[in-house]
Design a protein around this motif. Structure first.
Motif, PDB file in Angstrom:
ATOM      1  N   UNK A 148       0.830  -1.203   0.000  1.00 24.25           N
ATOM      2  CA  UNK A 148       0.000   0.000   0.000  1.00 24.25           C
ATOM      3  C   UNK A 148       0.863   1.250   0.000  1.00 24.25           C
ATOM      4  N   UNK A 149       1.937   1.248   0.779  1.00 24.36           N
ATOM      5  CA  UNK A 149       2.861   2.389   0.792  1.00 24.36           C
ATOM      6  C   UNK A 149       3.501   2.590  -0.580  1.00 24.36           C
ATOM      7  N   UNK A 150       3.861   1.481  -1.233  1.00 23.17           N
ATOM      8  CA  UNK A 150       4.427   1.587  -2.579  1.00 23.17           C
ATOM      9  C   UNK A 150       3.417   2.225  -3.527  1.00 23.17           C
ATOM     10  N   UNK A 151       2.158   1.777  -3.453  1.00 19.69           N
ATOM     11  CA  UNK A 151       1.111   2.322  -4.331  1.00 19.69           C
ATOM     12  C   UNK A 151       0.865   3.798  -4.041  1.00 19.69           C
ATOM     13  N   UNK A 152       0.861   4.156  -2.764  1.00 17.29           N
ATOM     14  CA  UNK A 152       0.626   5.553  -2.372  1.00 17.29           C
ATOM     15  C   UNK A 152       1.715   6.459  -2.935  1.00 17.29           C
ATOM     16  N   UNK A 153       2.953   6.027  -2.826  1.00 16.94           N
ATOM     17  CA  UNK A 153       4.033   6.851  -3.370  1.00 16.94           C
ATOM     18  C   UNK A 153       4.027   6.842  -4.897  1.00 16.94           C
ATOM     19  N   UNK A 154       3.555   5.752  -5.495  1.00 19.72           N
ATOM     20  CA  UNK A 154       3.414   5.716  -6.952  1.00 19.72           C
ATOM     21  C   UNK A 154       2.392   6.751  -7.416  1.00 19.72           C
TER      22      UNK A 154
ATOM     23  N   UNK B 209      -3.331   2.860 -12.197  1.00 19.46           N
ATOM     24  CA  UNK B 209      -4.301   2.736 -11.106  1.00 19.46           C
ATOM     25  C   UNK B 209      -4.752   1.294 -10.946  1.00 19.46           C
ATOM     26  N   UNK B 210      -5.087   0.656 -12.064  1.00 15.91           N
ATOM     27  CA  UNK B 210      -5.521  -0.739 -12.022  1.00 15.91           C
ATOM     28  C   UNK B 210      -4.372  -1.671 -11.664  1.00 15.91           C
ATOM     29  N   UNK B 211      -3.190  -1.391 -12.173  1.00 17.24           N
ATOM     30  CA  UNK B 211      -2.035  -2.234 -11.878  1.00 17.24           C
ATOM     31  C   UNK B 211      -1.672  -2.191 -10.408  1.00 17.24           C
TER      32      UNK B 211
END
Length: 223
Positions: free
Chosen positions: A179-185, A213-215
């Motif tokens: 989740x942290x990786x996605x947030x920073x992405x 977003x989907x990935x």
């Protein structure tokens, strides 16, 4: 009931911040000046200092307002009755729409650090609002474990467990980390888009943003 004096103070504070935002668009945070704000509002500098004792106090208020605005955009986009992947996508797109509509306010909170300015603790809670919306979606999901599992380093696992405890969540450490990786992405993409780093590659960025977003939902394990 607020007094007439209280109402006048609220209105003047709003006018000061509105003028300060206008100046952010022209000169950036580094060039923001209380004297210039006072001059544009037809005030003497000493009068403005009764509302904001320093430029840093004014900057802090603008930063908190910006974090709260982008956080509110994320919260408003999250519709609990929708499916989890739909909620995830709606939040990501709402955050992007706010950033594109308010580039100077976005730059204030996610752009380059302001020399000499140290953000106080008051900014932490507003800054977390977008992340908390995304975390709330993940907490409700039955996460499908990743097919390829890379063990977390000990330090990272401890950090993830502390974050889980603060969120009162039973989400697995690997999911918290993803989740942290996605947030920073999310914010990395917005920075690239707003600061022109995608020109010549994926510009316009709509299709790339939607695909990522989907990935990222897939990467976390949202189904």
């Amino acid at each position: 009931m607020p007094t007439a004096r209280d109402r006048a103070r609220v209105l003047m504070t709003s006018d000061i911040k509105m003028e300060a935002r206008r100046q952010l668009a022209e000169v950036g945070a580094q060039g923001l000046s209380l004297r210039a704000v006072a001059r544009e509002l037809g005030m003497v500098s000493s009068a403005l200092y009764r509302y904001f004792p320093s430029r840093d106090h004014l900057l802090t208020e603008l930063i908190i307002d910006a974090y709260n605005a982008i956080g509110a955009a994320a919260e408003d986009a999250d519709q609990p009755q929708a499916d989890l992947r739909g909620r995830w996508a709606a939040v990501w797109h709402a955050v992007r729409e706010w950033a594109l509509a308010h580039p100077h306010e976005y730059t204030l909170i996610y752009g380059s650090p302001i020399p000499g300015y140290q953000a106080p603790q008051d900014t932490i809670a507003p800054a977390a609002r977008v992340a908390l919306v995304l975390a709330g979606i993940v907490k409700e999901a039955e996460i499908e474990p990743p097919q390829v599992h890379v063990p977390l380093p000990g330090v990272l696992r401890e950090q993830a467990e502390r974050l889980m405890a603060s969120l009162e969540s039973e989400v697995e450490p690997i999911t918290v980390t993803r989740l942290l990786i996605a947030w920073t992405q999310l914010f990395g993409m917005l920075n690239f888009e707003l600061f022109g780093q995608y020109v010549g590659s994926v510009d316009p960025t709509d299709a790339f943003f939607a695909h990522t977003t989907e990935q990222m939902a897939e990467f976390i394990g949202l189904k």
